[in-house]
Scaffold this motif. Structure first.
Motif, PDB file in Angstrom:
ATOM      1  N   THR A  50       0.844  -1.205   0.000  1.00  0.00           N
ATOM      2  CA  THR A  50       0.000   0.000   0.000  1.00  0.00           C
ATOM      3  C   THR A  50       0.876   1.251   0.000  1.00  0.00           C
ATOM      4  OG1 THR A  50      -1.603  -1.270   1.305  1.00  0.00           O
ATOM      5  CG2 THR A  50      -1.998   1.082   1.115  1.00  0.00           C
ATOM      6  N   ASP A  59      -6.866  -0.124   3.543  1.00  0.00           N
ATOM      7  CA  ASP A  59      -5.963   0.199   2.435  1.00  0.00           C
ATOM      8  C   ASP A  59      -6.690   1.040   1.384  1.00  0.00           C
ATOM      9  OD1 ASP A  59      -4.053  -1.163   3.768  1.00  0.00           O
ATOM     10  OD2 ASP A  59      -3.836  -2.787   2.308  1.00  0.00           O
ATOM     11  N   GLU A  63      -3.575  -4.949  -5.582  1.00  0.00           N
ATOM     12  CA  GLU A  63      -2.821  -5.235  -4.355  1.00  0.00           C
ATOM     13  C   GLU A  63      -3.397  -6.522  -3.780  1.00  0.00           C
ATOM     14  OE1 GLU A  63      -2.641  -2.298  -1.144  1.00  0.00           O
ATOM     15  OE2 GLU A  63      -1.873  -3.840   0.211  1.00  0.00           O
TER      16      GLU A  63
END
Ligand SMILES: Nc1nc2c(ncn2[C@@H]2O[C@H](COP(=O)(O)OP(=O)(O)O)[C@@H](O)[C@H]2O)c(=O)[nH]1
Ligand SMILES: [Mg+2]
Length: 213
Positions: free
Chosen positions: A43, A71, A116
């Motif tokens: 992140t 996040d 991610e």
């Protein structure tokens, strides 16, 4: 029974990932899958990437976690479309989750999509998400042996981002050995040394994105 079922799940995943990849190619979207242990700096790397980009850039992030949308909230500050995928227990993103999250979103064609993955050096490896490139992050606090302990993850990566190099003076970490270990499992892997805290090496990361994307 466990093995055949697992194979079936992975085959189905590959089918959807193939469709996603085709769709990305048709729309000119370059997609990168970020994989690492929890806390290596995925992140943070995305924060540092987005903060330097003009709002006109058609970038977006899908970020996966078992719980919380922390996040996504961290990343949404930069004005780009961000969506959290909360896996509710699953230790990885799969292609179906990505497909669902992209349904009707973000409403325009992207030039770059960051995924991610859930923090984990094992499970995400087996799940193709239709990405064009895979980057694995390893931070200097994790030990230089990790590429040997989790070879599949490093073997399937195009790039290793060695993060937190600002901490090198304080931790016993042999950088060259970590790089050698990564190249033992993936001789072609590119390596970038960065610090998301000081910003060192981030130019090379941006250059990698421009070159590959
Ligand atoms: N010293 C140092 N800390 C970092 C660096 N990058 C990230 N961190 C810290 O590491 C922790 C985990 O980072 P995060 O980006 O949440 O990792 P993620 O779980 O992989 O997304 C946070 O406290 C960050 O501030 C770095 O380059 N140097
Ligand atoms: Mg994160």
């Amino acid at each position: 029974m466990r093995v055949p079922l697992e194979r079936k799940v992975l085959n189905e995943n590959d089918r959807i990932a193939g469709e996603l990849r085709k769709r990305f190619e048709e729309r000119g979207t370059w997609c990168v899958n970020l994989i690492s242990s929890p806390g290596s700096g995925k992140t943070s790397l995305l924060e540092r990437t987005l903060e330097g980009w003009p709002a006109s850039r058609r970038a977006a992030v899908l970020t996966g976690d078992i719980q919380t949308d922390n996040d996504a909230r961290r990343l949404a500050r930069f004005g780009f479309p961000v969506r959290q995928i909360t896996t509710g227990g699953a230790c990885h993103l799969d292609a179906r989750m990505v497909e669902r999250a992209l349904d009707g979103w973000p409403g325009h064609d992207l030039e770059i999509l960051f995924l991610e993955n859930v923090g984990n050096l094992v499970c995400p490896t087996s799940y193709d998400l239709g990405e064009a490139a895979r980057a694995v992050l390893l931070s200097v606090t994790e030990g230089e042996d990790k590429p040997l302990k989790y070879p599949a993850t490093f073997h399937h990566a195009d790039l290793m981002v060695l993060n937190k190099i600002d901490l090198l003076p304080y931790v016993p970490f042999e950088k060259q050995l970590a790089i050698e270990n990564a190249r033992r499992v993936q001789p072609e892997i590119e390596v970038l040394e960065v610090s998301c805290t000081t910003g060192e090496g981030l130019e090379a990361w941006r250059a990698w994105l421009e070159r590959r994307g």
